[in-house]
Design an enzyme around this catalytic site. Structure first.
Site, PDB file in Angstrom:
ATOM      1  CE  LYS A 177      -0.914   0.472  -3.202  1.00  0.00           C
ATOM      2  NZ  LYS A 177      -0.068   1.219  -2.280  1.00  0.00           N
ATOM      3  CD  GLU A 224     -20.586 -27.561   3.299  1.00  0.00           C
ATOM      4  OE1 GLU A 224     -19.589 -28.291   3.465  1.00  0.00           O
ATOM      5  OE2 GLU A 224     -21.395 -27.693   2.369  1.00  0.00           O
ATOM      6  CB  THR A 275      -2.911   3.467  -1.401  1.00  0.00           C
ATOM      7  OG1 THR A 275      -1.489   3.358  -1.270  1.00  0.00           O
ATOM      8  CG2 THR A 275      -3.283   4.767  -2.063  1.00  0.00           C
ATOM      9  CG  ASP A 276       0.898   1.080   1.470  1.00  0.00           C
ATOM     10  OD1 ASP A 276       0.711   0.985   0.240  1.00  0.00           O
ATOM     11  OD2 ASP A 276       1.964   1.499   1.965  1.00  0.00           O
ATOM     12  CE1 TYR A 323       4.401   8.864   0.653  1.00  0.00           C
ATOM     13  CE2 TYR A 323       5.526   8.511  -1.438  1.00  0.00           C
ATOM     14  CZ  TYR A 323       4.565   8.139  -0.518  1.00  0.00           C
ATOM     15  OH  TYR A 323       3.768   7.059  -0.747  1.00  0.00           O
ATOM     16  CB  THR A 366       0.678   8.649  -0.445  1.00  0.00           C
ATOM     17  OG1 THR A 366       1.523   7.625   0.067  1.00  0.00           O
ATOM     18  CG2 THR A 366       1.391   9.334  -1.579  1.00  0.00           C
TER      19      THR A 366
HETATM   20  C1  SIN Z   1      -0.008   5.470   0.235  1.00  0.00           C
HETATM   21  O1  SIN Z   1      -0.895   6.143   0.740  1.00  0.00           O
HETATM   22  O2  SIN Z   1       0.014   5.277  -1.016  1.00  0.00           O
HETATM   23  C2  SIN Z   1       1.098   4.802   0.999  1.00  0.00           C
HETATM   24  C3  SIN Z   1       1.209   5.245   2.395  1.00  0.00           C
HETATM   25  C4  SIN Z   1       0.015   4.889   3.206  1.00  0.00           C
HETATM   26  O3  SIN Z   1      -0.638   3.881   2.931  1.00  0.00           O
HETATM   27  O4  SIN Z   1      -0.272   5.628   4.164  1.00  0.00           O
END
Ligand code: SIN
Length: 330
Positions: free
Chosen positions: A173, A301, A98-99, A29, A15
């Site tokens: 996340k 274990e 982020t994903d 987007y 993103t």
């Molecule tokens: C993001 O970056 O927040 C979502 C899309 C991605 O992980 O590439």
């Protein structure tokens, strides 16, 4: 003569490089559209002393991180190691979606050689709003990541987002939408970036367990196939049985990560199928589906993935793939 130091920014997409058709749109987007050099020029303009610093950009892949594959992260690991070995480089920043950032960060944690992780900062960053947004968070995150490289004290892979510095092993996340989308489990954040300065609140110069444990082969013919399964009320063994019976184009399943309830408890219906999987040579690794906490205590274990370590199911999957592929160093 002043010798310029170099900061390398490696682009993976996400993103932070996303573009929407309207500036007011924070969610509709396409991720991974804006080239990393364009991002860097826009975000860092005027923020670095050109007499002291230069920035080199390299687009490694350009993807929505949900579609990242092991080949992408292996290529990233190669490029990171290449640049960290160059004397003039002060550190490396990686822009990533982020994903699956916590998976990518953990991959680098496990595969970048320890001496390189100890010597120079390796900072991953990201954004929750696309580059085209009215108020994007990427530019500040990128500046903060660069500040963390300039600070120079970070050891081990770190993630900088929302003004916080997270260790690759701890970062998760935790939010779908907020620009403060990440948290650190099992020990808290390492520090904060405030107006270009890092305020460390933990031992930033200590590598966390597993750093550089795996040496990647040049190009694996096939990445081991590891699936993640869950234990929950009324769970049935059908999924495990189906996986054991399946022979897809990429081969049979090599490993199973089971996200167990609580401190490693497993629904009784799953136990025989898991035993069957192990007898057939499929590696079974137990972690907890709890968001925080390690598996603790006797009786686990040989079953628990990493007793006493806080490991998410997705991180355990990365680690198990690497374990099946390469022997780990002591
Ligand atoms: C993001 O970056 O927040 C979502 C899309 C991605 O992980 O590439």
């Amino acid at each position: 003569m002043v010798v310029k130091r170099e900061i390398v920014v490696l682009g993976m997409g996400g993103t932070i490089a996303g573009r929407a058709s309207r500036a007011s749109d924070n969610v509709g987007y396409v991720a991974g559209e804006v080239p990393v050099d364009v991002l860097v020029n826009e975000c860092l303009a005027g923020s670095l002393d050109p007499m002291a610093w230069q920035v080199l950009c390299e687009q490694v892949v350009q993807k929505d991180s949900k579609d990242m594959v092991f080949d992408d992260w292996a290529l990233l690991a190669q490029r990171v190691a290449h640049h960290l070995r160059r004397a003039e480089v002060a550190g490396v920043v990686v822009t990533h979606g982020t994903d699956t950032l916590e998976e990518g960060a953990y991959f680098l944690h496990l595969t970048i050689p320890q001496d390189l992780q100890q010597a120079k900062p390796l900072v991953m960053t990201c954004a929750m709003r696309p580059a085209s947004a009215l108020a994007p968070d990427g530019p500040q995150n990128l500046r903060d990541a660069v500040a963390a490289v300039q600070d120079g004290r970070a050891a081990g892979v770190v993630v900088v987002c929302g003004g916080e510095v997270h260790a690759a092993t701890r970062v998760r996340k935790t939010h779908t939408y907020s620009t403060r989308a990440f948290a650190s489990v099992g020990g808290g954040v390492l520090g904060y970036v405030e107006e270009g300065c890092v305020r460390w609140c933990d031992a930033c110069a200590t590598l966390l367990p597993g750093a550089g444990a795996h040496v990647l082969p040049e190009r694996p013919a096939r990445w081991p196939r590891v699936e993640v399964l869950l234990s929950y009320s009324e769970a049935s063994a059908d999924l495990i049985d189906a996986l054991l019976a399946y022979q897809g184009p990429n081969g049979a399943v090599d490993g199973l990560v089971l996200a167990a309830t609580g401190n490693g408890t497993v629904h009784s219906a799953l136990e025989p199928a898991l035993g069957n999987a192990q007898r057939r040579g499929v590696r079974v690794a137990l972690v907890s589906r709890c968001a925080d906490g390690a598996l603790v205590g006797a009786g686990l274990e040989g079953r628990a993935f990493a007793l006493g370590q806080v490991v998410s199911p997705y991180q355990a999957r990365i680690a198990l793939v690497l374990q099946l592929l390469t022997p780990s160093k002591p």
